[in-house]
Design a protein around this motif. Structure first.
Motif, PDB file in Angstrom:
ATOM      1  N   PRO A 318       0.838  -1.201   0.000  1.00 61.15           N
ATOM      2  CA  PRO A 318       0.000   0.000   0.000  1.00 61.15           C
ATOM      3  C   PRO A 318       0.876   1.255   0.000  1.00 61.15           C
ATOM      4  CG  PRO A 318      -0.133  -1.165   2.119  1.00 61.15           C
ATOM      5  CD  PRO A 318       0.616  -2.046   1.179  1.00 61.15           C
ATOM      6  N   GLY A 319       0.519   2.236  -0.813  1.00 58.92           N
ATOM      7  CA  GLY A 319       1.281   3.483  -0.853  1.00 58.92           C
ATOM      8  C   GLY A 319       2.362   3.489  -1.921  1.00 58.92           C
ATOM      9  N   GLU A 320       2.727   2.298  -2.433  1.00 58.35           N
ATOM     10  CA  GLU A 320       3.779   2.195  -3.455  1.00 58.35           C
ATOM     11  C   GLU A 320       3.273   2.830  -4.760  1.00 58.35           C
ATOM     12  OE1 GLU A 320       7.131   0.653  -3.697  1.00 58.35           O
ATOM     13  OE2 GLU A 320       6.840   1.851  -5.499  1.00 58.35           O
ATOM     14  N   ALA A 321       3.934   3.898  -5.197  1.00 55.64           N
ATOM     15  CA  ALA A 321       3.418   4.674  -6.330  1.00 55.64           C
ATOM     16  C   ALA A 321       4.099   4.328  -7.639  1.00 55.64           C
ATOM     17  CB  ALA A 321       3.572   6.165  -6.050  1.00 55.64           C
ATOM     18  N   ASN A 322       5.140   3.527  -7.579  1.00 57.54           N
ATOM     19  CA  ASN A 322       5.888   3.281  -8.814  1.00 57.54           C
ATOM     20  C   ASN A 322       6.409   1.842  -8.812  1.00 57.54           C
ATOM     21  OD1 ASN A 322       6.951   4.093 -11.277  1.00 57.54           O
ATOM     22  ND2 ASN A 322       8.938   4.609 -10.356  1.00 57.54           N
ATOM     23  N   PHE A 323       5.475   0.881  -8.807  1.00 60.49           N
ATOM     24  CA  PHE A 323       5.849  -0.526  -8.773  1.00 60.49           C
ATOM     25  C   PHE A 323       5.900  -1.061 -10.202  1.00 60.49           C
ATOM     26  CE2 PHE A 323       5.015  -5.033  -8.604  1.00 60.49           C
ATOM     27  CZ  PHE A 323       5.777  -5.466  -7.531  1.00 60.49           C
ATOM     28  N   GLN A 324       6.946  -1.817 -10.500  1.00 55.04           N
ATOM     29  CA  GLN A 324       7.073  -2.305 -11.881  1.00 55.04           C
ATOM     30  C   GLN A 324       7.215  -3.815 -11.940  1.00 55.04           C
ATOM     31  OE1 GLN A 324      10.330  -0.038 -13.620  1.00 55.04           O
ATOM     32  NE2 GLN A 324       8.827   1.423 -14.417  1.00 55.04           N
ATOM     33  N   ILE A 325       6.639  -4.386 -12.983  1.00 50.95           N
ATOM     34  CA  ILE A 325       6.959  -5.768 -13.320  1.00 50.95           C
ATOM     35  C   ILE A 325       7.551  -5.762 -14.719  1.00 50.95           C
ATOM     36  CG2 ILE A 325       5.226  -6.832 -11.828  1.00 50.95           C
ATOM     37  CD1 ILE A 325       3.532  -7.309 -14.393  1.00 50.95           C
ATOM     38  N   HIS A 326       8.346  -6.789 -14.998  1.00 56.00           N
ATOM     39  CA  HIS A 326       9.041  -6.843 -16.279  1.00 56.00           C
ATOM     40  C   HIS A 326       8.879  -8.226 -16.889  1.00 56.00           C
ATOM     41  CE1 HIS A 326      11.140  -3.103 -15.275  1.00 56.00           C
ATOM     42  NE2 HIS A 326      11.237  -3.599 -14.059  1.00 56.00           N
ATOM     43  N   GLY A 327       9.019  -8.272 -18.173  1.00 55.80           N
ATOM     44  CA  GLY A 327       9.072  -9.549 -18.865  1.00 55.80           C
ATOM     45  C   GLY A 327       9.921  -9.352 -20.103  1.00 55.80           C
ATOM     46  N   SER A 328      10.736 -10.351 -20.430  1.00 55.04           N
ATOM     47  CA  SER A 328      11.475 -10.202 -21.682  1.00 55.04           C
ATOM     48  C   SER A 328      11.605 -11.567 -22.340  1.00 55.04           C
ATOM     49  CB  SER A 328      12.846  -9.567 -21.436  1.00 55.04           C
ATOM     50  OG  SER A 328      13.655 -10.456 -20.709  1.00 55.04           O
ATOM     51  N   TYR A 329      11.833 -11.542 -23.635  1.00 60.28           N
ATOM     52  CA  TYR A 329      11.856 -12.775 -24.409  1.00 60.28           C
ATOM     53  C   TYR A 329      12.642 -12.527 -25.685  1.00 60.28           C
ATOM     54  CZ  TYR A 329      10.197 -16.761 -27.099  1.00 60.28           C
ATOM     55  OH  TYR A 329      10.140 -17.892 -27.852  1.00 60.28           O
ATOM     56  N   VAL A 330      13.531 -13.475 -26.021  1.00 53.75           N
ATOM     57  CA  VAL A 330      14.323 -13.331 -27.256  1.00 53.75           C
ATOM     58  C   VAL A 330      13.730 -14.251 -28.313  1.00 53.75           C
ATOM     59  CG1 VAL A 330      16.604 -13.560 -28.289  1.00 53.75           C
ATOM     60  CG2 VAL A 330      16.383 -12.705 -25.948  1.00 53.75           C
ATOM     61  N   LEU A 331      13.411 -13.696 -29.460  1.00 56.14           N
ATOM     62  CA  LEU A 331      12.763 -14.467 -30.527  1.00 56.14           C
ATOM     63  C   LEU A 331      13.714 -15.515 -31.097  1.00 56.14           C
ATOM     64  CD1 LEU A 331      10.992 -11.565 -32.462  1.00 56.14           C
ATOM     65  CD2 LEU A 331       9.889 -13.343 -31.095  1.00 56.14           C
ATOM     66  N   PRO A 332      13.269 -16.801 -31.125  1.00 59.60           N
ATOM     67  CA  PRO A 332      14.136 -17.850 -31.655  1.00 59.60           C
ATOM     68  C   PRO A 332      14.067 -17.976 -33.176  1.00 59.60           C
ATOM     69  CG  PRO A 332      12.143 -18.838 -30.773  1.00 59.60           C
ATOM     70  CD  PRO A 332      12.017 -17.347 -30.567  1.00 59.60           C
ATOM     71  N   ILE A 333      13.109 -17.318 -33.801  1.00 61.19           N
ATOM     72  CA  ILE A 333      12.963 -17.379 -35.273  1.00 61.19           C
ATOM     73  C   ILE A 333      12.552 -15.992 -35.783  1.00 61.19           C
ATOM     74  CG2 ILE A 333      12.276 -19.827 -35.295  1.00 61.19           C
ATOM     75  CD1 ILE A 333       9.352 -18.764 -35.716  1.00 61.19           C
ATOM     76  N   ASP A 334      12.600 -15.794 -37.093  1.00 65.64           N
ATOM     77  CA  ASP A 334      12.103 -14.553 -37.701  1.00 65.64           C
ATOM     78  C   ASP A 334      10.578 -14.525 -37.648  1.00 65.64           C
ATOM     79  OD1 ASP A 334      14.684 -13.909 -38.384  1.00 65.64           O
ATOM     80  OD2 ASP A 334      14.508 -14.525 -40.487  1.00 65.64           O
ATOM     81  N   VAL A 335      10.021 -13.418 -37.167  1.00 62.99           N
ATOM     82  CA  VAL A 335       8.553 -13.310 -37.153  1.00 62.99           C
ATOM     83  C   VAL A 335       8.123 -11.948 -37.686  1.00 62.99           C
ATOM     84  CG1 VAL A 335       8.383 -14.821 -35.115  1.00 62.99           C
ATOM     85  CG2 VAL A 335       8.313 -12.336 -34.817  1.00 62.99           C
TER      86      VAL A 335
END
Lengths: 536, 202
Positions: A318-335
């Motif tokens: 509570p009160g946290e004004a700038n909480f972040q989640i992240h996700g990343s992924y490297v493409l294994p093929i051309d899309v």
């Protein structure tokens, strides 16, 4: 921090306006000495960007179809366009063009302001563009199939916004490919938007009306996510049909692309209602347009973080004004990127997906700086985004759980974590892609499945203590059942499970969504867990 | 019960005491000094006025528009407000801000939204001009002297366009009316109303 960013944006905007304004004055000088009139300038903006929703029988609260309509609402139009509240279009322009976008340019907004300031001159009648023609019926003609909510849902005259999911029973005997769809609500003033998901199990319809009202609370259709994930894979779970704003022109997918609707599936419609001041009844219809044959290339959803952010550590003090989640992924093929859309609830403030190409070039695929769950759209790229093998996709989603966020569902703020109710949070961006070489598609799908499994593993590990303690040892070896099955019917009913653990257990294991865990589901759940956790 | 004369003496005393304790806020504006008295008739033929009629504590004007979704969403709240203050001698009036609205359309809207307040059509935007109303919904409370005791939003549910609280945290109009009934100064006499901008006809 936010202020300084906002100020910077304003400065940039003003500069753009000055420059663009200069150009437009020169351009219009030959036409009619630069005077902004409805006929010469404003009508086209209104017809192109406003009238599809602002006409009788659509979701806009009043019509903007004639000069008189627009003059009558001119002061409001000037204010809400300047504010960019209208037309509703959440993505910030990062250089990427979307199909059928409703965004106004800075120049157009300035033009509207000048027109209103000049007391709305009508201009030369002979230059008035023809009023847009709309069909009263379905925008794309007669649908191949029309499905409807099982029963009418009463929306009260007032109170909090309602967030509810409804089953649209389909249950076709064969696989189908959806080219486009159009939603027709019965109470357009209260339905802002809907998100659509496919229920391949065909079992969510059995969960409907469990609380005595049509449909399901929040996103309760996501039950059994653990077991279903292992059986069907993340591509199916994340494979929502996308979001849709009632009244918007339905966007058929380009080329021969279409969305998979496996035989026996139902469609789940997640709807957000705004009480309008008078009681309304909703029983929406969805018109489906099918492709004649399966597409040559199949859409693959890349959802980051996976499972609507389930494993991303969404747990906001509570009160946290700038909480972040992240996700990343490297493409294994051309899309090729086809379309993109995000999902989160009330306290999300900002979301973005960036692609860093192997060349080092960065593309901002989606950036929403003022998230508003009222306007969850699916954004189709005007032309396919070229994303080569090795491209890194990164998503950052920012939340404001402070008392300064007016949309905070709790006052005073409370801890908010991942969950299916609207007062819980979720967060993910889904990019729909096609493989450049269709024979490589399975490489991508398998890789995504592993990435999703990893994210699920994190979630389970973060909660493992709770689950293990409950079972008094390794989960599912009879311990859980012995401990909790108070009525000794060989099944666990929801009421037999402590409330705190109910969601966790049923999220993972209640595959058929009947609100009971039988021995088979517990065993299957255990197999899923073991497999995800690489336990023997 | 105090008769109106004694009550006004009592109120004057209270306000003197109040101002001695903390500097009393001046009214938002004074109508009579600017434009005099404006009388108008509702759709049922009853008379209202700004400054308020004799025997009333104040006139509560709320500007509405049949086509404004923000104003429309407030009708259940406004209906309750009138019930809660039914014994407080306020004169309740809803003013249609659309200067060209026809009586039939106003009556249909009144029925659809179960409006219990007296309804006034404001041809030529005379009332809006008189009290300088800017948006719908906007509430303006004027007392017998012509002092504007409150001007602004009904509550703080809308912070901005598309920025809405799940539930209001302050009920500004109600708080103002309560203060007026108790003879206190209104704690926040002016707030920003969010809604549809009134277009004044020429």
């Amino acid at each position: 921090m936010k202020h300084s960013v906002a100020c910077f944006t304003i400065v940039v905007r003003c500069l753009t306006v000055v420059i663009a304004g200069g150009v437009s004055l020169v351009a219009n000088a030959s036409a009619n000495a630069g005077e902004v009139t409805f006929a010469t300038h404003i009508a086209k903006i209104m017809y192109d960007h406003c009238s599809t929703c602002h006409r009788p029988g659509q979701s806009g609260p009043f019509s903007l179809l004639t000069y008189e309509d627009c003059r009558k609402h001119s002061e409001t139009i000037a204010v809400v366009t300047k504010d960019r509240y209208m037309p509703p279009w959440k993505p910030v322009h990062t250089g990427i063009d979307f199909a059928n976008h409703r965004r106004l340019s800075d120049e157009q907004i300035k033009m509207i302001a000048s027109w209103v300031a000049a007391n709305c001159p009508e201009g030369p009648k002979d230059q008035m563009p023809a009023a847009p023609q709309f069909t009263d019926g379905w925008a794309l003609g007669k649908p191949d199939l029309v499905v409807k909510m099982q029963s009418p849902f009463k929306v009260p005259a007032e109170g909090r916004d309602l967030y509810r999911s409804f089953v649209l029973p389909v249950g076709l005997p064969e696989d189908k490919w959806i080219k486009a769809y159009e939603l027709r609500p019965t109470a357009r003033s209260v339905v802002h938007h809907a998100l659509f998901f496919v229920d391949e199990t065909g079992s969510v319809r059995n969960q409907s009306e469990r609380d005595g009202q049509p449909g399901l609370k929040g996103m309760n259709f996501l039950r059994g996510i653990g077991g279903n994930f292992m059986e069907r894979g993340p591509d199916r779970l994340a494979g929502g049909l996308g979001g849709y704003v009632p009244g918007a022109v339905p966007n058929p997918l380009p080329g021969d692309l279409a969305r998979f609707l496996p035989k026996g599936s139902d469609i789940i419609m997640q709807t957000h209602f705004h009480p309008s001041g008078k009681a309304e009844v909703e029983q929406a219809e969805l018109g489906l347009y099918f492709a004649d044959k399966p597409p040559a290339q199949r859409l693959v959803p890349i959802q980051l973080p996976p499972l609507f952010g389930m494993g991303a550590g969404l747990d906001i003090a509570p009160g946290e004004a700038n909480f972040q989640i992240h996700g990343s992924y490297v493409l294994p093929i051309d899309v090729r990127g086809v379309e993109i859309g995000g999902h989160a609830h009330y306290i999300c403030r900002e979301m973005r997906m960036t692609a860093k190409l192997p060349s080092g070039e960065k593309i901002e695929l989606l950036y929403i700086d003022e998230w508003d769950l009222d306007w969850q759209d699916q954004y189709q790229f005007a032309s396919f985004q070229v994303l080569p093998k090795g491209t890194e996709l990164s998503v950052t989603i920012t939340y404001d759980n402070s008392a300064n966020n007016p949309e905070n569902p709790f006052s005073p703020p409370q801890r908010i974590s991942w969950g299916r109710e609207s007062n819980d949070e979720m967060g993910s961006i889904t990019l729909q892609v096609i493989a450049v070489d269709e024979s490589q598609r399975q490489v991508l799908e398998e890789d995504l499945r592993n990435a999703t499994r990893e994210s699920l593993r994190k979630r389970i590990q973060s909660q493992a203590t709770g689950l293990a303690a409950l079972g008094g040892g390794p989960l599912g070896k009879g311990g859980l059942m012995k401990l909790l099955d108070r009525n000794r019917d060989g099944k666990l009913q929801e009421k037999e499970v402590p409330e705190k653990l109910r969601d966790r257990l049923f999220d993972f294991m209640d595959n058929n969504g009947d609100g009971e865990l039988d021995t088979e589901e517990l065993a299957a759940g255990r197999r899923s867990l073991d497999s995800i956790l690489d336990r023997k | 019960m105090l008769n109106p004369y004694n009550q006004s003496i009592a109120m004057a005393l209270i306000s003197i005491i109040a101002s001695a304790v903390s500097a009393q806020q001046p009214p938002v504006a004074v109508i009579r000094e600017q434009t005099g008295v404006l009388n108008f008739t509702d759709t049922d033929g009853n008379e209202h006025a700004v400054p308020c009629k004799k025997g009333t504590r104040g006139v509560v004007l709320v500007f509405i528009n049949t086509e404004c979704p923000i104003a429309n969403a407030y009708h259940p709240t406004l209906r309750r407000l009138r019930e809660e203050f039914s014994d407080s001698r306020f004169d309740f009036v809803m003013v249609h801000a659309d200067a060209n609205l026809k009586t039939d359309a106003a009556r249909k809207h009144q029925k659809d939204y179960e409006i219990t307040w007296p309804i006034v059509l404001d041809s030529g935007n005379k009332i809006a001009r008189h009290v300088e109303a800017k948006v719908t919904p906007e509430a303006i409370v004027v007392d017998a002297k012509g002092d504007v005791l409150y001007r602004g939003r009904i509550d703080d549910r809308y912070q901005d366009y598309g920025r809405k609280r799940p539930e209001p945290s302050t009920h500004d109009l109600k708080v103002a009316m309560q203060a007026i009934v108790e003879g206190k100064s209104v704690p926040t006499p002016e707030t920003k109303a969010i809604g549809c901008v009134i277009r004044y006809v020429d």
